[in-house]
Scaffold this motif. Sequence first.
Motif, PDB file in Angstrom:
ATOM      1  N   ARG A   1      53.258  38.604  35.130  1.00 39.27           N
ATOM      2  CA  ARG A   1      53.733  39.694  34.273  1.00 39.27           C
ATOM      3  C   ARG A   1      52.794  39.964  33.098  1.00 39.27           C
ATOM      4  N   GLY A   2      51.535  39.587  33.253  1.00 41.56           N
ATOM      5  CA  GLY A   2      50.561  39.871  32.212  1.00 41.56           C
ATOM      6  C   GLY A   2      50.683  39.006  30.979  1.00 41.56           C
ATOM      7  N   ILE A   3      51.536  37.972  31.017  1.00 40.54           N
ATOM      8  CA  ILE A   3      51.739  37.176  29.804  1.00 40.54           C
ATOM      9  C   ILE A   3      51.347  35.712  29.969  1.00 40.54           C
ATOM     10  N   ALA A   4      51.122  35.264  31.196  1.00 36.70           N
ATOM     11  CA  ALA A   4      50.757  33.870  31.412  1.00 36.70           C
ATOM     12  C   ALA A   4      49.831  33.767  32.604  1.00 36.70           C
ATOM     13  N   LEU A   5      48.802  32.964  32.471  1.00 38.06           N
ATOM     14  CA  LEU A   5      47.882  32.737  33.581  1.00 38.06           C
ATOM     15  C   LEU A   5      48.394  31.578  34.416  1.00 38.06           C
ATOM     16  N   TRP A   6      48.227  31.703  35.739  1.00 35.13           N
ATOM     17  CA  TRP A   6      48.822  30.731  36.651  1.00 35.13           C
ATOM     18  C   TRP A   6      47.785  30.101  37.574  1.00 35.13           C
ATOM     19  N   HIS A   7      47.956  28.817  37.801  1.00 35.81           N
ATOM     20  CA  HIS A   7      47.258  28.129  38.885  1.00 35.81           C
ATOM     21  C   HIS A   7      47.783  28.694  40.196  1.00 35.81           C
ATOM     22  N   THR A   8      46.894  29.059  41.107  1.00 32.67           N
ATOM     23  CA  THR A   8      47.346  29.594  42.387  1.00 32.67           C
ATOM     24  C   THR A   8      46.397  29.235  43.515  1.00 32.67           C
ATOM     25  N   HIS A   9      46.975  29.026  44.695  1.00 33.78           N
ATOM     26  CA  HIS A   9      46.214  28.846  45.923  1.00 33.78           C
ATOM     27  C   HIS A   9      46.151  30.139  46.732  1.00 33.78           C
ATOM     28  N   SER A  10      46.855  31.159  46.297  1.00 33.81           N
ATOM     29  CA  SER A  10      47.050  32.361  47.100  1.00 33.81           C
ATOM     30  C   SER A  10      45.751  33.125  47.361  1.00 33.81           C
ATOM     31  N   PRO A  11      45.564  33.604  48.594  1.00 34.55           N
ATOM     32  CA  PRO A  11      44.441  34.500  48.889  1.00 34.55           C
ATOM     33  C   PRO A  11      44.740  35.949  48.534  1.00 34.55           C
ATOM     34  N   GLY A  12      45.980  36.225  48.096  1.00 35.97           N
ATOM     35  CA  GLY A  12      46.412  37.604  47.894  1.00 35.97           C
ATOM     36  C   GLY A  12      45.605  38.364  46.861  1.00 35.97           C
ATOM     37  N   GLY A  13      45.184  37.701  45.789  1.00 36.75           N
ATOM     38  CA  GLY A  13      44.420  38.382  44.751  1.00 36.75           C
ATOM     39  C   GLY A  13      43.093  38.905  45.278  1.00 36.75           C
ATOM     40  N   MET A  14      42.360  38.069  45.985  1.00 39.38           N
ATOM     41  CA  MET A  14      41.071  38.506  46.530  1.00 39.38           C
ATOM     42  C   MET A  14      41.267  39.588  47.583  1.00 39.38           C
ATOM     43  N   ARG A  15      42.291  39.458  48.390  1.00 37.05           N
ATOM     44  CA  ARG A  15      42.545  40.507  49.380  1.00 37.05           C
ATOM     45  C   ARG A  15      42.783  41.842  48.703  1.00 37.05           C
ATOM     46  N   ALA A  16      43.543  41.842  47.604  1.00 29.83           N
ATOM     47  CA  ALA A  16      43.801  43.076  46.865  1.00 29.83           C
ATOM     48  C   ALA A  16      42.516  43.637  46.266  1.00 29.83           C
ATOM     49  N   MET A  17      41.663  42.749  45.774  1.00 32.77           N
ATOM     50  CA  MET A  17      40.412  43.183  45.160  1.00 32.77           C
ATOM     51  C   MET A  17      39.480  43.812  46.186  1.00 32.77           C
ATOM     52  N   LEU A  18      39.357  43.180  47.335  1.00 29.99           N
ATOM     53  CA  LEU A  18      38.472  43.714  48.370  1.00 29.99           C
ATOM     54  C   LEU A  18      39.033  45.020  48.947  1.00 29.99           C
ATOM     55  N   ALA A  19      40.359  45.093  49.074  1.00 34.21           N
ATOM     56  CA  ALA A  19      40.978  46.324  49.572  1.00 34.21           C
ATOM     57  C   ALA A  19      40.722  47.482  48.616  1.00 34.21           C
ATOM     58  N   GLU A  20      40.771  47.211  47.314  1.00 31.43           N
ATOM     59  CA  GLU A  20      40.522  48.264  46.331  1.00 31.43           C
ATOM     60  C   GLU A  20      39.076  48.749  46.406  1.00 31.43           C
TER      61      GLU A  20
ATOM     62  N   CYS B   1      22.932  41.381  36.911  1.00 30.95           N
ATOM     63  CA  CYS B   1      23.846  41.544  38.045  1.00 30.95           C
ATOM     64  C   CYS B   1      25.007  42.454  37.655  1.00 30.95           C
ATOM     65  N   GLU B   2      25.573  43.120  38.661  1.00 35.71           N
ATOM     66  CA  GLU B   2      26.773  43.920  38.439  1.00 35.71           C
ATOM     67  C   GLU B   2      27.982  43.038  38.707  1.00 35.71           C
ATOM     68  N   LEU B   3      28.766  42.781  37.669  1.00 37.19           N
ATOM     69  CA  LEU B   3      29.946  41.934  37.796  1.00 37.19           C
ATOM     70  C   LEU B   3      31.131  42.831  38.148  1.00 37.19           C
ATOM     71  N   LEU B   4      31.574  42.745  39.393  1.00 33.35           N
ATOM     72  CA  LEU B   4      32.644  43.609  39.872  1.00 33.35           C
ATOM     73  C   LEU B   4      33.996  43.117  39.370  1.00 33.35           C
ATOM     74  N   GLN B   5      34.873  44.070  39.007  1.00 31.24           N
ATOM     75  CA  GLN B   5      36.211  43.732  38.530  1.00 31.24           C
ATOM     76  C   GLN B   5      37.235  44.695  39.137  1.00 31.24           C
ATOM     77  N   PRO B   6      37.368  44.679  40.466  1.00 32.63           N
ATOM     78  CA  PRO B   6      38.276  45.625  41.114  1.00 32.63           C
ATOM     79  C   PRO B   6      39.746  45.224  40.980  1.00 32.63           C
ATOM     80  N   ALA B   7      40.599  46.227  41.071  1.00 35.67           N
ATOM     81  CA  ALA B   7      42.055  46.060  41.168  1.00 35.67           C
ATOM     82  C   ALA B   7      42.687  45.298  40.022  1.00 35.67           C
ATOM     83  N   PRO B   8      42.306  45.552  38.771  1.00 35.37           N
ATOM     84  CA  PRO B   8      43.007  44.884  37.669  1.00 35.37           C
ATOM     85  C   PRO B   8      44.476  45.295  37.653  1.00 35.37           C
ATOM     86  N   GLY B   9      45.345  44.319  37.544  1.00 37.63           N
ATOM     87  CA  GLY B   9      46.778  44.585  37.539  1.00 37.63           C
ATOM     88  C   GLY B   9      47.416  44.629  38.905  1.00 37.63           C
ATOM     89  N   ALA B  10      46.623  44.557  39.972  1.00 28.26           N
ATOM     90  CA  ALA B  10      47.194  44.587  41.323  1.00 28.26           C
ATOM     91  C   ALA B  10      48.108  43.399  41.534  1.00 28.26           C
TER      92      ALA B  10
END
Length: 263
Positions: A166-185, A128-137
């Motif tokens: 800020r690239g230094i800590a991973l966070w628990h999140t409910h936000s849809p914003g990350g996926m929206r950014a990935m699909l937009a990219e 499978c092709e594992l997509l990784q769009p919008a890193p750092g968005a």
Amino acid sequence: MPELVSYLREALLAGDVETTRDSNHGNAASFAEGREGYVFGLVPLKTWTLPQVLAVMAERVGIDPDPDRSTGTDVIDPDKTVRALERMRDRLRVAARRRERVIVATGHPAGIIEVHLAIAAALRAAGCELLQPAPGAVFDSPGRYDGREFPLAVRYVGGVAVAAERGIALWHTHSPGGMRAMLAELGRQGEAPPDLVVADHGFAGAAAAAGLDVVSFADSNDPALFVGEAEGRVSVTVPIDDNVQPHLYGPISDFLLEGVTAA
């Protein structure tokens, strides 16, 4: 699968889980009220009352449907967990056989990410092709479970999208914003959307809202994806405690990936 049912109970992944009735009832009420941190970006197609949400959760998770009981303990029915895992496994086998384009993402970087990492590795090994769009968005996280608001960014760990501060800590999140950014990219790059999204929380909700094929995991206090499944917008939602010690998810990954890499 009596052995898996027993394991789910022993590891507190299902059965008498640590998620309280207060959390289940309160989050169901917040979802019914349309509060952003509980909708996961998957705005319901109809108005859902608290009793209706609890009825869906009773049917698909096994919690108590009584809207008048808001304290005490609650359960996840392990038999329902196993049946949902079987349906997810079937979909993963199809993805592997077809060598589909897939996004894997989680809002839980300290728990069930263990399963997401295993799925990502297995699907990649299957071709499978594992997509990784919008890193750092960067995306906002309003309505997060503790009410704090601050920007997060998309980061990939083992091919799995997570939220980072800020690239230094991973966070628990409910936000849809990350996926929206990935699909937009993907759209900006002229690429087609993924054939399948394996995710949870807002990553799954935003993908389902975009009309994508989504299989997901959700705890008993996260009704949005179960309601999305009831509305026909999420293909599979597995009821499971999504934030126990990561190593405890190993048998879940083994069960899900049986026949996937060999597909």
